[in-house]
Design an enzyme around this catalytic site. Structure first.
Site, PDB file in Angstrom:
ATOM      1  N   HIS A   9       0.826  -1.209   0.000  1.00 48.38           N
ATOM      2  CA  HIS A   9       0.000   0.000   0.000  1.00 48.38           C
ATOM      3  C   HIS A   9       0.861   1.262   0.000  1.00 48.38           C
ATOM      4  CE1 HIS A   9       0.966   0.895   4.172  1.00 48.38           C
ATOM      5  NE2 HIS A   9       0.785  -0.391   4.438  1.00 48.38           N
ATOM      6  N   THR A  21       2.431  -1.052  12.107  1.00 52.60           N
ATOM      7  CA  THR A  21       1.023  -0.846  11.788  1.00 52.60           C
ATOM      8  C   THR A  21       0.410  -2.163  11.353  1.00 52.60           C
ATOM      9  OG1 THR A  21       1.757   1.258  10.839  1.00 52.60           O
ATOM     10  CG2 THR A  21      -0.571   0.708  10.616  1.00 52.60           C
ATOM     11  N   GLY A  22      -0.088  -2.923  12.298  1.00 51.30           N
ATOM     12  CA  GLY A  22      -0.716  -4.196  11.973  1.00 51.30           C
ATOM     13  C   GLY A  22      -2.227  -4.078  11.994  1.00 51.30           C
ATOM     14  N   ARG A  58      -5.931   1.173   4.023  1.00 47.66           N
ATOM     15  CA  ARG A  58      -4.772   1.646   3.267  1.00 47.66           C
ATOM     16  C   ARG A  58      -4.503   0.780   2.044  1.00 47.66           C
ATOM     17  NH1 ARG A  58      -3.450  -0.382   8.248  1.00 47.66           N
ATOM     18  NH2 ARG A  58      -1.783  -1.930   8.445  1.00 47.66           N
ATOM     19  N   GLU A  79      -1.762  -7.322   7.673  1.00 49.17           N
ATOM     20  CA  GLU A  79      -0.367  -7.212   8.095  1.00 49.17           C
ATOM     21  C   GLU A  79      -0.132  -8.058   9.340  1.00 49.17           C
ATOM     22  OE1 GLU A  79       2.567  -7.107   7.521  1.00 49.17           O
ATOM     23  OE2 GLU A  79       3.266  -5.038   7.375  1.00 49.17           O
ATOM     24  N   TRP A  80       1.112  -8.362   9.580  1.00 52.48           N
ATOM     25  CA  TRP A  80       1.578  -9.073  10.769  1.00 52.48           C
ATOM     26  C   TRP A  80       0.887  -8.475  11.993  1.00 52.48           C
ATOM     27  CZ3 TRP A  80       6.852 -11.416  10.061  1.00 52.48           C
ATOM     28  CH2 TRP A  80       7.283 -12.141  11.167  1.00 52.48           C
ATOM     29  N   ASP A  81       0.379  -9.303  12.892  1.00 53.95           N
ATOM     30  CA  ASP A  81      -0.176  -8.810  14.153  1.00 53.95           C
ATOM     31  C   ASP A  81       1.006  -8.534  15.076  1.00 53.95           C
ATOM     32  OD1 ASP A  81      -1.263  -8.394  16.657  1.00 53.95           O
ATOM     33  OD2 ASP A  81      -2.670 -10.054  16.544  1.00 53.95           O
ATOM     34  N   TYR A  82       1.263  -7.254  15.323  1.00 54.93           N
ATOM     35  CA  TYR A  82       2.440  -6.856  16.090  1.00 54.93           C
ATOM     36  C   TYR A  82       2.229  -6.899  17.602  1.00 54.93           C
ATOM     37  CZ  TYR A  82       4.158  -5.201  11.583  1.00 54.93           C
ATOM     38  OH  TYR A  82       4.551  -5.113  10.276  1.00 54.93           O
TER      39      TYR A  82
END
Length: 196
Positions: A9, A21-22, A58, A79-82
């Site tokens: 994005h 930013t997950g 996004r 996205e990866w879960d942070y």
């Protein structure tokens, strides 16, 4: 030969600041919107067999501004879960670890505290790639997602472990092209910037 085009994005405030930013669903910046408008300009006219997009705004907005009208939202492309790192930078976390007398840390090796590790992201990406490979029989496929998940995706495409994604940096609004050479999955291009 059909191609899998992987797009990260466009720019967000947190991609500029380096904040993880997950799960936080933040919009593109004005620059990110401009990037998205030109993201696919040099690919020519293409009819994609499938366009798979992360549910985060996004990613969806990037696809829309790039001129894609029909998308399929795929939860596995988030996205990866942070976990505990959400909204924080790697530098902040490393400084905290150092102050606590803890050793080095790397996301792809150690995972996110309170979140996912590389194997969990790899399992999600593997499900996406099953679908992608089927769609590539019909034509090109476009995936619009995020940084770390896309890095794991390219590693898994090449038959590498999810942790090898550490070696495939991709900047905001950049893309890669994955395809086959004599039946072998290959990386044709990576981290290609938008034309404008």
């Amino acid at each position: 030969m059909s191609e899998l085009i992987v797009v990260r994005h466009g720019e967000t405030e947190w991609s500029v600041s380096g904040q993880h930013t997950g799960t936080t669903d933040i919009p593109l910046t004005a620059r990110g919107e401009q990037q998205a408008r030109h993201l696919l300009d040099d690919l020519g006219e293409r009819d994609f067999a499938a366009v798979l997009v992360s549910p985060r705004q996004r990613a969806r907005r990037t696809a829309e501004l790039a001129g894609i009208e029909e998308i399929e939202v795929v939860q596995d492309l988030t996205e990866w879960d942070y976990g505990d790192l959400e909204g924080r930078t790697t530098a902040e976390y490393l400084a905290e670890r150092e102050a606590a007398g803890l050793g080095p840390w790397e996301l792809f090796t150690d995972g996110a505290p309170g979140g996912e590790d590389a194997a969990a992201v790899g399992a999600r990406v593997d499900r996406v790639l099953v679908r992608v490979r089927a769609e590539l029989e019909r034509g090109d496929v476009l995936v619009v997602g995020h940084s770390h998940t896309s890095r794991v995706l390219v590693a898994r495409w090449l038959g590498l472990s999810p942790g090898h994604g550490v070696g495939f940096l991709i900047d905001a609004a950049h893309r890669g092209v994955l395809t086959y050479k004599r039946g072998v999955p290959v990386l044709q291009h990576w981290n290609v910037p938008p034309t404008s």
